[in-house]
Design an enzyme around this catalytic site. Structure first.
Site, PDB file in Angstrom:
ATOM      1  CG  ASP A  21      97.733  68.877 113.559  1.00  0.00           C
ATOM      2  OD1 ASP A  21      96.960  69.330 113.819  1.00  0.00           O
ATOM      3  OD2 ASP A  21      97.451  68.023 113.614  1.00  0.00           O
TER       4      ASP A  21
ATOM      5  CB  CYS B  90      96.794  68.144 117.077  1.00  0.00           C
ATOM      6  SG  CYS B  90      96.006  66.802 118.003  1.00  0.00           S
TER       7      CYS B  90
ATOM      8  CB  THR C 206      90.526  66.517 118.572  1.00  0.00           C
ATOM      9  OG1 THR C 206      92.552  64.918 118.699  1.00  0.00           O
ATOM     10  CG2 THR C 206      90.255  65.865 117.708  1.00  0.00           C
TER      11      THR C 206
ATOM     12  CG  HIS D  56      95.297  65.385 141.881  1.00  0.00           C
ATOM     13  ND1 HIS D  56      94.145  64.822 142.084  1.00  0.00           N
ATOM     14  CD2 HIS D  56      95.508  66.538 143.333  1.00  0.00           C
ATOM     15  CE1 HIS D  56      93.320  65.231 143.192  1.00  0.00           C
ATOM     16  NE2 HIS D  56      94.388  66.238 144.169  1.00  0.00           N
TER      17      HIS D  56
ATOM     18  CG  HIS E 196      97.985  63.541 144.608  1.00  0.00           C
ATOM     19  ND1 HIS E 196      97.267  63.006 143.875  1.00  0.00           N
ATOM     20  CD2 HIS E 196      97.466  64.092 145.877  1.00  0.00           C
ATOM     21  CE1 HIS E 196      95.793  63.222 144.810  1.00  0.00           C
ATOM     22  NE2 HIS E 196      96.448  64.114 145.494  1.00  0.00           N
TER      23      HIS E 196
END
Ligand code: RB5
Length: 146
Positions: free
Chosen positions: A10, A67, A69, A100, A135
């Site tokens: 963004d 972005c 965060t 994993h 996994h």
């Protein structure tokens, strides 16, 4: 191994996206730029969806979303079937979400980590293979077979 990467961001992360794309291209990856290319305020789910479209359709082997965060991008991406998006702010998370979780979208925060760490996290993500085995059983539980 990952060859084609869809990348999106963004307004908060255009510089990171462009710098990272240039480095990845130099390293031989095929990079699909899904925008945004503008620093004008925009809605990050639009770009999360554009990148996820490429991953879901298998036109890209994986996605990178940046972005402010990394959190909003990961929330939007994880709404999509077949997407396993992980926000990473350190190398261990990046390594283990491949080992994993077989993450296929890496999310990072341009307002959280320095660019150098973003580059290292990306390298670790792209170069680490899924372990499979138990996994695989676990990640298959995310989306029951139809
Ligand atoms: C944009 O201001 C910001 O909300 C966005 O970049 C992101 O951090 C959302 O999770």
């Amino acid at each position: 191994m990952f060859k084609t990467i869809a990348i999106g961001c963004d307004h908060a992360a255009v510089e990171y996206k462009d710098k990272l794309s240039a480095i990845l291209k130099e390293q031989g990856y095929n990079v699909l730029n899904m925008g945004t290319d503008s620093t004008e305020s925009c809605d990050y789910p639009i770009y999360a969806n554009k990148v996820c479209d490429k991953v879901v359709s298998k036109e890209a082997d994986c996605g990178i979303l940046i972005c402010g965060t990394g959190i909003g991008m990961s929330m939007a991406a994880n709404k999509r079937k077949g997407i396993r998006a992980a926000v990473c702010g350190d190398l261990k998370s990046s390594e283990f979400t491949r080992l994993h979780n077989n993450a296929n979208v890496l999310c990072m925060g341009a307002r959280i980590i320095p660019f150098e760490l973003c580059e290292q996290i990306t390298k670790k993500f792209l170069e680490t293979e899924f372990m499979g085995g138990k996994h695989k059983v676990r990640i298959d539980m995310f989306e029951p077979a139809e």
